[in-house]
Motif scaffolding. Structure first.
Motif, PDB file in Angstrom:
ATOM      1  N   LEU A 135       0.860  -1.181   0.000  1.00  0.00           N
ATOM      2  CA  LEU A 135       0.000   0.000   0.000  1.00  0.00           C
ATOM      3  C   LEU A 135       0.898   1.234   0.000  1.00  0.00           C
ATOM      4  CD1 LEU A 135      -2.646  -0.980   2.701  1.00  0.00           C
ATOM      5  CD2 LEU A 135      -2.785  -1.245   0.217  1.00  0.00           C
ATOM      6  N   VAL A 136       0.563   2.199  -0.823  1.00  0.00           N
ATOM      7  CA  VAL A 136       1.304   3.462  -0.872  1.00  0.00           C
ATOM      8  C   VAL A 136       0.329   4.546  -0.437  1.00  0.00           C
ATOM      9  CG1 VAL A 136       2.699   5.025  -2.267  1.00  0.00           C
ATOM     10  CG2 VAL A 136       2.629   2.577  -2.839  1.00  0.00           C
ATOM     11  N   VAL A 137       0.703   5.298   0.617  1.00  0.00           N
ATOM     12  CA  VAL A 137      -0.181   6.326   1.169  1.00  0.00           C
ATOM     13  C   VAL A 137       0.556   7.665   1.221  1.00  0.00           C
ATOM     14  CG1 VAL A 137      -1.338   4.587   2.600  1.00  0.00           C
ATOM     15  CG2 VAL A 137       0.433   6.004   3.623  1.00  0.00           C
ATOM     16  N   PRO A 138      -0.167   8.765   1.020  1.00  0.00           N
ATOM     17  CA  PRO A 138       0.481  10.063   1.206  1.00  0.00           C
ATOM     18  C   PRO A 138       0.782  10.282   2.689  1.00  0.00           C
ATOM     19  CG  PRO A 138      -1.840  10.354   0.650  1.00  0.00           C
ATOM     20  CD  PRO A 138      -1.554   8.890   0.593  1.00  0.00           C
ATOM     21  N   VAL A 139       1.874  10.960   2.964  1.00  0.00           N
ATOM     22  CA  VAL A 139       2.275  11.224   4.345  1.00  0.00           C
ATOM     23  C   VAL A 139       1.218  12.058   5.059  1.00  0.00           C
ATOM     24  CG1 VAL A 139       3.966  12.444   5.779  1.00  0.00           C
ATOM     25  CG2 VAL A 139       4.737  10.968   3.916  1.00  0.00           C
ATOM     26  N   ARG A 140       0.766  13.127   4.423  1.00  0.00           N
ATOM     27  CA  ARG A 140      -0.276  13.961   5.030  1.00  0.00           C
ATOM     28  C   ARG A 140      -1.632  13.349   4.743  1.00  0.00           C
ATOM     29  NH1 ARG A 140       1.046  19.518   2.702  1.00  0.00           N
ATOM     30  NH2 ARG A 140       3.275  19.267   2.639  1.00  0.00           N
ATOM     31  N   HIS A 141      -2.453  13.294   5.757  1.00  0.00           N
ATOM     32  CA  HIS A 141      -3.757  12.655   5.656  1.00  0.00           C
ATOM     33  C   HIS A 141      -4.666  13.352   4.640  1.00  0.00           C
ATOM     34  CE1 HIS A 141      -7.161  10.268   7.123  1.00  0.00           C
ATOM     35  NE2 HIS A 141      -7.879  11.341   6.831  1.00  0.00           N
ATOM     36  N   VAL A 142      -5.124  12.589   3.674  1.00  0.00           N
ATOM     37  CA  VAL A 142      -6.227  12.969   2.787  1.00  0.00           C
ATOM     38  C   VAL A 142      -7.057  11.712   2.608  1.00  0.00           C
ATOM     39  CG1 VAL A 142      -5.055  14.855   1.576  1.00  0.00           C
ATOM     40  CG2 VAL A 142      -4.953  12.544   0.640  1.00  0.00           C
ATOM     41  N   GLU A 143      -8.344  11.893   2.455  1.00  0.00           N
ATOM     42  CA  GLU A 143      -9.227  10.731   2.383  1.00  0.00           C
ATOM     43  C   GLU A 143      -9.291  10.111   0.994  1.00  0.00           C
ATOM     44  OE1 GLU A 143     -13.868   9.797   3.328  1.00  0.00           O
ATOM     45  OE2 GLU A 143     -12.783  11.110   4.717  1.00  0.00           O
ATOM     46  N   THR A 144      -9.367  10.936  -0.044  1.00  0.00           N
ATOM     47  CA  THR A 144      -9.534  10.418  -1.398  1.00  0.00           C
ATOM     48  C   THR A 144      -8.598  11.128  -2.363  1.00  0.00           C
ATOM     49  OG1 THR A 144     -11.218  12.014  -2.072  1.00  0.00           O
ATOM     50  CG2 THR A 144     -11.998  10.009  -0.943  1.00  0.00           C
ATOM     51  N   LEU A 145      -8.533  10.618  -3.578  1.00  0.00           N
ATOM     52  CA  LEU A 145      -7.710  11.227  -4.613  1.00  0.00           C
ATOM     53  C   LEU A 145      -8.120  12.668  -4.872  1.00  0.00           C
ATOM     54  CD1 LEU A 145      -5.536  11.012  -6.785  1.00  0.00           C
ATOM     55  CD2 LEU A 145      -7.269  10.058  -8.314  1.00  0.00           C
ATOM     56  N   THR A 146      -9.409  12.946  -4.841  1.00  0.00           N
ATOM     57  CA  THR A 146      -9.852  14.320  -5.098  1.00  0.00           C
ATOM     58  C   THR A 146      -9.452  15.277  -3.980  1.00  0.00           C
ATOM     59  OG1 THR A 146     -12.042  13.792  -4.213  1.00  0.00           O
ATOM     60  CG2 THR A 146     -11.777  13.648  -6.587  1.00  0.00           C
ATOM     61  N   ASP A 147      -9.102  14.758  -2.813  1.00  0.00           N
ATOM     62  CA  ASP A 147      -8.641  15.590  -1.697  1.00  0.00           C
ATOM     63  C   ASP A 147      -7.142  15.886  -1.763  1.00  0.00           C
ATOM     64  OD1 ASP A 147     -11.229  15.508  -0.545  1.00  0.00           O
ATOM     65  OD2 ASP A 147     -10.754  13.595   0.434  1.00  0.00           O
ATOM     66  N   LEU A 148      -6.405  15.139  -2.575  1.00  0.00           N
ATOM     67  CA  LEU A 148      -4.957  15.333  -2.680  1.00  0.00           C
ATOM     68  C   LEU A 148      -4.687  16.609  -3.483  1.00  0.00           C
ATOM     69  CD1 LEU A 148      -2.202  13.933  -2.033  1.00  0.00           C
ATOM     70  CD2 LEU A 148      -2.354  12.921  -4.329  1.00  0.00           C
ATOM     71  N   PRO A 149      -4.001  17.594  -2.890  1.00  0.00           N
ATOM     72  CA  PRO A 149      -3.726  18.833  -3.622  1.00  0.00           C
ATOM     73  C   PRO A 149      -2.948  18.563  -4.914  1.00  0.00           C
ATOM     74  CG  PRO A 149      -3.218  19.109  -1.302  1.00  0.00           C
ATOM     75  CD  PRO A 149      -3.475  17.641  -1.518  1.00  0.00           C
ATOM     76  N   HIS A 150      -3.274  19.310  -5.956  1.00  0.00           N
ATOM     77  CA  HIS A 150      -2.598  19.139  -7.247  1.00  0.00           C
ATOM     78  C   HIS A 150      -1.080  19.205  -7.105  1.00  0.00           C
ATOM     79  CE1 HIS A 150      -6.279  20.444  -9.847  1.00  0.00           C
ATOM     80  NE2 HIS A 150      -6.395  19.216  -9.407  1.00  0.00           N
ATOM     81  N   THR A 151      -0.603  20.029  -6.202  1.00  0.00           N
ATOM     82  CA  THR A 151       0.843  20.190  -6.029  1.00  0.00           C
ATOM     83  C   THR A 151       1.506  18.937  -5.470  1.00  0.00           C
ATOM     84  OG1 THR A 151       0.494  21.162  -3.834  1.00  0.00           O
ATOM     85  CG2 THR A 151       0.704  22.692  -5.707  1.00  0.00           C
ATOM     86  N   ARG A 152       0.719  18.012  -4.930  1.00  0.00           N
ATOM     87  CA  ARG A 152       1.287  16.779  -4.362  1.00  0.00           C
ATOM     88  C   ARG A 152       1.033  15.543  -5.218  1.00  0.00           C
ATOM     89  NH1 ARG A 152      -1.339  17.206   1.259  1.00  0.00           N
ATOM     90  NH2 ARG A 152      -0.885  14.994   1.314  1.00  0.00           N
TER      91      ARG A 152
END
Length: 140
Positions: free
Chosen positions: A44-61
């Protein structure tokens, strides 16, 4: 970790509060073995900063995060001598942990995993397909 992330299993693995079999960790993503793998080596690969879904992941990340997904995909294939990988993500529906995560599953030919895990359908006509495409296009 913010108050809203306090009970997140994946945030606890990212911070080291909970044990995980870590494969990779940096400022963009943490990758660890799935505790209930489809096949051994399922990561599993997860972003370090908590976001719930792909649409919540900021474009810059997005770029740095998916760069790590790409790196892990390559490493799973090379390190496990896998013929390929299955890379997948759920958003809300069937998302067992509400923290964005990408599954990287090692694959071998004739390993028993058959395509997607849900029934497939088809469009009744080209007009119906055009309508669905237009609805998505108009929402962009």
């Amino acid at each position: 970790m913010s108050q809203s992330d306090h009970d997140c299993l994946f945030c606890a693995i990212v911070t080291g509060e909970r044990r995980g079999h870590i494969v990779s960790a940096d400022d963009a993503a943490v990758a660890f073995l799935d505790s209930r793998p489809l096949f051994k080596g399922h990561v599993l690969v997860v972003p370090v900063r908590h976001v719930e879904t792909l649409t919540d992941l900021p474009h810059t990340r997005v770029g740095s995060f998916f760069g790590r997904v790409q790196d892990i995909t390559s490493a799973v294939e090379r390190g496990l001598q896998a013929a390929g990988t299955f890379v997948a993500m759920n958003n809300r529906v069937s998302q067992s942990v509400p923290h964005l995560h990408v599954h990287v599953v090692p694959r071998q030919r004739k390993d028993g995993l058959r395509g997607f895990f849900w029934p497939r359908t088809s469009y009744g006509s080209d007009a119906e397909a055009d309508d669905y495409a237009a609805r998505v296009r108009d929402a962009l």
